[in-house]
Design a protein around this motif. Structure first.
Motif, PDB file in Angstrom:
ATOM      1  N   LYS A 108       0.849  -1.190   0.000  1.00  0.00           N
ATOM      2  CA  LYS A 108       0.000   0.000   0.000  1.00  0.00           C
ATOM      3  C   LYS A 108       0.882   1.237   0.000  1.00  0.00           C
ATOM      4  O   LYS A 108       1.618   1.474   0.960  1.00  0.00           O
ATOM      5  CB  LYS A 108      -0.926  -0.013   1.213  1.00  0.00           C
ATOM      6  CG  LYS A 108      -1.940  -1.136   1.194  1.00  0.00           C
ATOM      7  CD  LYS A 108      -2.880  -1.079   2.391  1.00  0.00           C
ATOM      8  CE  LYS A 108      -3.912  -2.191   2.327  1.00  0.00           C
ATOM      9  NZ  LYS A 108      -4.831  -2.170   3.484  1.00  0.00           N
ATOM     10  N   SER A 109       0.792   2.020  -1.061  1.00  0.00           N
ATOM     11  CA  SER A 109       1.653   3.191  -1.218  1.00  0.00           C
ATOM     12  C   SER A 109       0.816   4.451  -1.349  1.00  0.00           C
ATOM     13  O   SER A 109      -0.311   4.421  -1.859  1.00  0.00           O
ATOM     14  CB  SER A 109       2.553   3.034  -2.448  1.00  0.00           C
ATOM     15  OG  SER A 109       3.397   1.902  -2.314  1.00  0.00           O
ATOM     16  N   LYS A 110       1.384   5.561  -0.882  1.00  0.00           N
ATOM     17  CA  LYS A 110       0.689   6.846  -0.967  1.00  0.00           C
ATOM     18  C   LYS A 110       1.655   7.932  -1.389  1.00  0.00           C
ATOM     19  O   LYS A 110       2.742   8.074  -0.826  1.00  0.00           O
ATOM     20  CB  LYS A 110       0.052   7.213   0.376  1.00  0.00           C
ATOM     21  CG  LYS A 110      -0.696   8.544   0.360  1.00  0.00           C
ATOM     22  CD  LYS A 110      -1.439   8.805   1.653  1.00  0.00           C
ATOM     23  CE  LYS A 110      -2.669   7.943   1.756  1.00  0.00           C
ATOM     24  NZ  LYS A 110      -3.533   8.337   2.902  1.00  0.00           N
ATOM     25  N   ILE A 111       1.239   8.710  -2.404  1.00  0.00           N
ATOM     26  CA  ILE A 111       2.004   9.859  -2.880  1.00  0.00           C
ATOM     27  C   ILE A 111       1.286  11.111  -2.398  1.00  0.00           C
ATOM     28  O   ILE A 111       0.154  11.387  -2.810  1.00  0.00           O
ATOM     29  CB  ILE A 111       2.122   9.865  -4.422  1.00  0.00           C
ATOM     30  CG1 ILE A 111       2.527   8.476  -4.942  1.00  0.00           C
ATOM     31  CG2 ILE A 111       3.093  10.946  -4.865  1.00  0.00           C
ATOM     32  CD1 ILE A 111       3.831   7.955  -4.392  1.00  0.00           C
ATOM     33  N   SER A 112       1.936  11.871  -1.538  1.00  0.00           N
ATOM     34  CA  SER A 112       1.291  13.022  -0.913  1.00  0.00           C
ATOM     35  C   SER A 112       1.422  14.279  -1.758  1.00  0.00           C
ATOM     36  O   SER A 112       2.303  14.373  -2.632  1.00  0.00           O
ATOM     37  CB  SER A 112       1.898  13.276   0.475  1.00  0.00           C
ATOM     38  OG  SER A 112       1.664  12.179   1.329  1.00  0.00           O
ATOM     39  N   ALA A 113       0.569  15.249  -1.492  1.00  0.00           N
ATOM     40  CA  ALA A 113       0.667  16.552  -2.152  1.00  0.00           C
ATOM     41  C   ALA A 113       2.038  17.146  -1.878  1.00  0.00           C
ATOM     42  O   ALA A 113       2.530  17.112  -0.748  1.00  0.00           O
ATOM     43  CB  ALA A 113      -0.429  17.473  -1.640  1.00  0.00           C
ATOM     44  N   GLY A 114       2.682  17.674  -2.919  1.00  0.00           N
ATOM     45  CA  GLY A 114       4.010  18.248  -2.778  1.00  0.00           C
ATOM     46  C   GLY A 114       5.138  17.268  -3.036  1.00  0.00           C
ATOM     47  O   GLY A 114       6.294  17.668  -3.147  1.00  0.00           O
ATOM     48  N   ALA A 115       4.827  15.980  -3.138  1.00  0.00           N
ATOM     49  CA  ALA A 115       5.852  14.966  -3.382  1.00  0.00           C
ATOM     50  C   ALA A 115       6.160  14.864  -4.878  1.00  0.00           C
ATOM     51  O   ALA A 115       5.384  15.309  -5.724  1.00  0.00           O
ATOM     52  CB  ALA A 115       5.405  13.621  -2.848  1.00  0.00           C
ATOM     53  N   THR A 116       7.304  14.236  -5.202  1.00  0.00           N
ATOM     54  CA  THR A 116       7.712  14.032  -6.592  1.00  0.00           C
ATOM     55  C   THR A 116       8.140  12.590  -6.784  1.00  0.00           C
ATOM     56  O   THR A 116       9.007  12.095  -6.054  1.00  0.00           O
ATOM     57  CB  THR A 116       8.883  14.948  -6.983  1.00  0.00           C
ATOM     58  OG1 THR A 116       8.479  16.318  -6.835  1.00  0.00           O
ATOM     59  CG2 THR A 116       9.311  14.714  -8.415  1.00  0.00           C
ATOM     60  N   LEU A 117       7.537  11.908  -7.759  1.00  0.00           N
ATOM     61  CA  LEU A 117       7.976  10.572  -8.147  1.00  0.00           C
ATOM     62  C   LEU A 117       8.280  10.605  -9.632  1.00  0.00           C
ATOM     63  O   LEU A 117       7.397  10.889 -10.445  1.00  0.00           O
ATOM     64  CB  LEU A 117       6.914   9.522  -7.843  1.00  0.00           C
ATOM     65  CG  LEU A 117       7.317   8.051  -8.049  1.00  0.00           C
ATOM     66  CD1 LEU A 117       6.532   7.135  -7.121  1.00  0.00           C
ATOM     67  CD2 LEU A 117       7.134   7.587  -9.491  1.00  0.00           C
ATOM     68  N   GLU A 118       9.547  10.339  -9.990  1.00  0.00           N
ATOM     69  CA  GLU A 118       9.953  10.323 -11.389  1.00  0.00           C
ATOM     70  C   GLU A 118      10.583   8.964 -11.686  1.00  0.00           C
ATOM     71  O   GLU A 118      11.614   8.622 -11.122  1.00  0.00           O
ATOM     72  CB  GLU A 118      10.948  11.448 -11.683  1.00  0.00           C
ATOM     73  CG  GLU A 118      10.379  12.841 -11.459  1.00  0.00           C
ATOM     74  CD  GLU A 118      11.388  13.936 -11.747  1.00  0.00           C
ATOM     75  OE1 GLU A 118      12.489  13.613 -12.229  1.00  0.00           O
ATOM     76  OE2 GLU A 118      11.080  15.106 -11.481  1.00  0.00           O
ATOM     77  N   ALA A 119       9.945   8.198 -12.570  1.00  0.00           N
ATOM     78  CA  ALA A 119      10.433   6.864 -12.907  1.00  0.00           C
ATOM     79  C   ALA A 119      10.745   6.796 -14.393  1.00  0.00           C
ATOM     80  O   ALA A 119       9.866   7.047 -15.220  1.00  0.00           O
ATOM     81  CB  ALA A 119       9.392   5.814 -12.533  1.00  0.00           C
ATOM     82  N   ASP A 120      11.979   6.466 -14.737  1.00  0.00           N
ATOM     83  CA  ASP A 120      12.330   6.303 -16.142  1.00  0.00           C
ATOM     84  C   ASP A 120      11.661   5.045 -16.692  1.00  0.00           C
ATOM     85  O   ASP A 120      11.742   3.976 -16.092  1.00  0.00           O
ATOM     86  CB  ASP A 120      13.847   6.177 -16.305  1.00  0.00           C
ATOM     87  CG  ASP A 120      14.517   7.523 -16.428  1.00  0.00           C
ATOM     88  OD1 ASP A 120      13.803   8.533 -16.412  1.00  0.00           O
ATOM     89  OD2 ASP A 120      15.753   7.566 -16.538  1.00  0.00           O
ATOM     90  N   GLY A 121      11.020   5.173 -17.833  1.00  0.00           N
ATOM     91  CA  GLY A 121      10.394   4.014 -18.446  1.00  0.00           C
ATOM     92  C   GLY A 121       9.036   3.736 -17.856  1.00  0.00           C
ATOM     93  O   GLY A 121       8.138   4.562 -17.920  1.00  0.00           O
ATOM     94  N   LYS A 122       8.891   2.562 -17.245  1.00  0.00           N
ATOM     95  CA  LYS A 122       7.568   2.111 -16.812  1.00  0.00           C
ATOM     96  C   LYS A 122       7.458   2.078 -15.296  1.00  0.00           C
ATOM     97  O   LYS A 122       8.395   1.741 -14.594  1.00  0.00           O
ATOM     98  CB  LYS A 122       7.296   0.723 -17.380  1.00  0.00           C
ATOM     99  CG  LYS A 122       7.261   0.695 -18.909  1.00  0.00           C
ATOM    100  CD  LYS A 122       7.126  -0.719 -19.435  1.00  0.00           C
ATOM    101  CE  LYS A 122       7.118  -0.726 -20.961  1.00  0.00           C
ATOM    102  NZ  LYS A 122       7.050  -2.106 -21.508  1.00  0.00           N
ATOM    103  N   LEU A 123       6.260   2.411 -14.826  1.00  0.00           N
ATOM    104  CA  LEU A 123       5.931   2.306 -13.414  1.00  0.00           C
ATOM    105  C   LEU A 123       4.960   1.138 -13.278  1.00  0.00           C
ATOM    106  O   LEU A 123       3.834   1.192 -13.756  1.00  0.00           O
ATOM    107  CB  LEU A 123       5.288   3.602 -12.919  1.00  0.00           C
ATOM    108  CG  LEU A 123       4.814   3.629 -11.465  1.00  0.00           C
ATOM    109  CD1 LEU A 123       5.982   3.470 -10.510  1.00  0.00           C
ATOM    110  CD2 LEU A 123       4.064   4.923 -11.169  1.00  0.00           C
TER     111      LEU A 123
END
Length: 455
Positions: free
Chosen positions: A243-258
């Protein structure tokens, strides 16, 4: 001449310091441990492999050991303070470092910028058992760390943790493994130059910056309030479990595929979630997973190697490759734009919020929902409302052999199969049986009206 004298004096002092190192030979077994009891951040020690016990006050400047094999340290908090204003090797073991009811902390009170080397030819094995808590900590230090592997394991209620404090800047080489209840907590800066693999109920918390600079990333129970950046440009991309959560203000950058892997729930509350283009394409893939979108502007894809173009994200379901197809869930809790949805050999359940609108755009020359040619793909949309889902306004907006989108109301009652109506909006087409029921109701109403008019 003076410079020569000064240099010679410093060489003599360095030689004296090296010769002053204290050697500890490890005990022969678990019950016969050699005690290391030093509280001096100018002390250098040499370990001979075996079993050791450290006191809570154990503090040294450097540790070295030329023996291969295992250095088993237990029962206390071991602190290594490099205490250096210049580049310095504070740790150099030829074997594996193993903890038991113990923590190991690295810091540098003399400088926040001096590059401190920490080298372990074998593993760092941090295994917590029987409700014990132990950790590998980096506090107020800039460090280059290398090991064969870093193994964090927690069993029988134990807690094993890798902590990178907000004042630490750490670059690690060697695979990181987190199992069971172990935790990776990044408040500062951590760069991984090798693969990371998380499994069981392990968790990753990032309030600082985590950079995956090489190797594959398999993450578990990610809580992101800071930055996660992957730069490896491999097709494997970033794999998410738990179980994952991306909060407001966060940054997730994944090259290729997530990849949202089997059983995972990935909630986007805000921030910036971007997958970057590589030769295999830029997209979010669901494998028996749940994607919850609470911020419709947070999920994007970046295409192009030079002139980068930000587009709405493309979602793809993964074919299970077996008779039992995967079932994926997509929750649209905010007005959202996606480039395309490709339903490949799976069932996609879409749950619409009462006020949310979903638009499948044409930014990536997609603008459609497409189904695999095997005919296994299927989409079911719940809480459907007219003018709540829009596609490209053309006949190819829903494509694929056996393409089927079923629409249901808020109560779960079947409304019909979807077709493209005015302005590209999905609309329900009742099944023939529903048409018969409607015509029957009309006929009954007409008959009753005639009877009433004769009275």
């Amino acid at each position: 001449m003076k410079k020569t004298i000064i240099a010679s004096s410093m060489s003599v002092l360095a030689a004296l310091a090296a010769s002053a190192a204290t050697e500890f030979a490890g005990g022969e077994d678990y019950n016969n441990r050699t005690v290391i009891d030093i509280n001096d951040n100018t002390a250098d020690i040499i370990l001979k492999k075996g079993y050791f016990k450290v006191m809570d006050s154990t503090l040294v400047r450097s540790v070295s050991g030329a023996d291969t094999g295992t250095y088993s340290v237990a029962f206390g908090n071991f602190t290594v303070d490099a205490n250096s204003v210049s580049d310095f090797t504070a740790w150099d073991l030829a074997g594996t470092y193993q903890t038991n009811y113990s923590s190991l902390t690295f810091k540098n009170t003399a400088s926040s910028t001096a590059n401190i080397a920490i080298k372990n030819a074998g593993n760092f094995d941090i295994t917590a058992t029987n409700a014990q808590s132990q950790s590998l900590n980096f506090l107020a230090i800039t460090a280059n760390v290398s090991a064969a592997a870093y193994n964090f394991n927690s069993v029988n209620g134990g807690m094993s943790t890798l902590n990178v404090s907000r004042t630490a800047n750490v670059s690690m080489t060697g695979k990181m493994n987190f199992t069971n209840n172990s935790v990776l907590d990044v408040e500062g800066n951590l760069t991984a130059n090798s693969a990371i693999n998380m499994s069981g109920n392990s968790a990753m918390k990032v309030s600082g910056t985590y950079t995956q600079a090489a190797g594959t990333a398999t993450l578990n129970n990610l809580t992101l309030t800071g930055k996660y950046i992957q730069t490896t440009r491999t097709d494997a991309g970033t794999n998410i479990y738990g179980k994952s959560k991306i909060s407001a203000g966060a940054t997730l950058e994944a090259d290729g595929k997530l990849y949202l892997r089997s059983g995972s729930t990935f909630t986007v509350d805000g921030g910036s979630v971007i997958t970057r283009y590589n030769s295999k394409g830029s997209r979010v893939l669901l494998e028996n997973a749940t994607l919850v979108i609470n911020d419709g502007n947070a999920l994007k894809c970046e295409w192009g190697t030079n002139n980068k173009v930000i587009r709405n994200a493309a979602l793809v379901t993964i074919n299970s490759g077996s008779a039992a197809r995967f079932e994926n869930n997509l929750y649209i809790n905010a007005t959202t734009s996606l480039d395309k949805i490709f339903v490949n050999g799976a069932l996609m359940n879409v749950y619409m919020d009462d006020s949310a609108v979903l638009t499948i755009t044409n930014e990536g020359y997609g603008g459609y929902i497409t189904f695999d040619d095997a005919g296994k793909g299927e989409m079911k949309i719940y809480n459907f409302r007219e003018d709540s889902i829009f596609l490209a306004n053309n006949s190819t907006a829903i494509m694929g052999i056996g393409a089927k989108i079923s629409l249901y109301d808020k109560a779960g009652e079947f409304l019909g199969i979807a077709k493209i109506g005015a302005k590209g909006a999905l609309t329900a087409v009742p099944e023939p049986s529903a048409y018969a029921a409607i015509l029957g109701a009309i006929a009954i109403a007409f008959t009753l009206k005639r009877r009433c008019s004769k009275k």
